[in-house]
Every structure is written in C-alpha cells, then in structure tokens.
Design a protein around this motif. Structure first.
Motif, PDB file in Angstrom:
ATOM      1  N   SER A 172     -24.095 -67.756 -74.442  1.00 15.85           N
ATOM      2  CA  SER A 172     -23.357 -66.901 -73.581  1.00 15.85           C
ATOM      3  C   SER A 172     -22.724 -65.745 -74.457  1.00 15.85           C
ATOM      4  CB  SER A 172     -22.314 -67.478 -72.854  1.00 15.85           C
ATOM      5  OG  SER A 172     -21.330 -66.474 -72.270  1.00 15.85           O
TER       6      SER A 172
ATOM      7  N   VAL B 126     -20.421 -63.094 -75.081  1.00 10.81           N
ATOM      8  CA  VAL B 126     -18.700 -62.757 -74.647  1.00 10.81           C
ATOM      9  C   VAL B 126     -18.145 -61.656 -75.176  1.00 10.81           C
ATOM     10  CG1 VAL B 126     -18.402 -64.905 -73.678  1.00 10.81           C
ATOM     11  CG2 VAL B 126     -17.928 -64.502 -76.019  1.00 10.81           C
TER      12      VAL B 126
ATOM     13  N   GLU C  66     -25.154 -62.964 -68.470  1.00  9.75           N
ATOM     14  CA  GLU C  66     -24.805 -63.502 -67.203  1.00  9.75           C
ATOM     15  C   GLU C  66     -24.382 -64.801 -67.039  1.00  9.75           C
ATOM     16  OE1 GLU C  66     -25.024 -61.480 -65.025  1.00  9.75           O
ATOM     17  OE2 GLU C  66     -26.411 -60.059 -65.619  1.00  9.75           O
TER      18      GLU C  66
ATOM     19  N   ILE D 239     -21.004 -67.220 -67.937  1.00 10.69           N
ATOM     20  CA  ILE D 239     -19.495 -66.958 -68.048  1.00 10.69           C
ATOM     21  C   ILE D 239     -19.120 -68.387 -68.313  1.00 10.69           C
ATOM     22  CG2 ILE D 239     -17.292 -66.806 -66.544  1.00 10.69           C
ATOM     23  CD1 ILE D 239     -19.429 -65.486 -64.447  1.00 10.69           C
TER      24      ILE D 239
END
Length: 135
Positions: A32, A34, A128, A130
């Motif tokens: 991910s 972030v 995309e 989370i």
C-alpha cells in the motif's frame, strides 16, 4: 469493499510517503502506498495487525501471464460465481488469503471467457489499497 487482515511486514519511507508491505494469510503479500510515515502515523510499525481494504471496482482480473504489468499486488484465486449484468459483472473469487469480489465490465467478462472454477489473478494498484489498524 474487500477486506483482508494481516500484519505489517515492512515499511519503506521517503519524504512524507511510505510503501507498506502487508503479510496476509496464505503467504500472500500486498503493498500500500500511503501518504504517511512511521513518524506521522504511530500504527505504521512492523508487526502491527492491519486490515487491508480496496474497492471491488479497483480489482483488475487477469487470466494469463502478465509479466509486463506494473501492478505489484497480485493474488491468485478461483472464480466461485459470476453474476452478469448488462453493464457490469460481479465475480466472487476464492483466494488463499480470503474471498474477494471484483466488479468488471460485462464486455471484459465475455472477452476473457470467464467461467466459475477458472483460475485467475486479481490485481490491485498499491495506491488503491487502504490500511486500517485493527483494535
């Protein structure tokens, strides 16, 4: 919304961004991207239990080799069920890290000749994905 659980395996940060690698069940890893770092988000530390979330509409389906794609998150699975609509088809997919749902165009489902029982690869771009810390 697809929801999987795992733990943070690795964090690589640069500036105000990090790529977080999450270890899921079945020896599956996801990444991910972030806009946070361990300094700005206390939950970002190795070993933290984490929930991985991504939309059904952000899941890409592949049926053959895809070595030329720049998508890191790839999960192999079998199609359990296909509900075809006029515009969209809903695929239920069984994977080693849990069941997933993908919404793709019905045109793509026909072009790829998708059928229940077929082995596919579900792919999700890292931006995309989370992350949500588990309580």
């Amino acid at each position: 919304m697809n929801q999987l659980t795992g733990h943070i395996k690795e964090i690589i940060s640069s500036g105000q961004m990090s790529i977080v690698t999450i270890q899921l069940a079945g020896q599956v890893e996801m990444q991910s991207l972030v806009i946070d770092t361990p300094a700005s988000a206390p939950y970002l530390k190795e070993g933290t239990p984490i929930q991985v979330l991504f939309k059904e509409t952000e899941t890409i389906i592949g049926t053959a080799g895809h070595s030329g794609l720049s998508i890191e998150n790839r999960i192999s699975g079998k199609i359990l069920e296909i509900k075809k609509g006029k515009l969209l088809s809903r695929l239920s997919i069984n994977t080693s890290c849990g069941n997933l749902v993908a919404l793709i165009s019905s045109t793509s489902a026909v072009l790829e000749a998708l059928t229940p029982g077929m082995t596919i690869t579900a792919m999700v771009k890292s931006n995309e994905v989370i992350l949500a810390p588990l309580a």
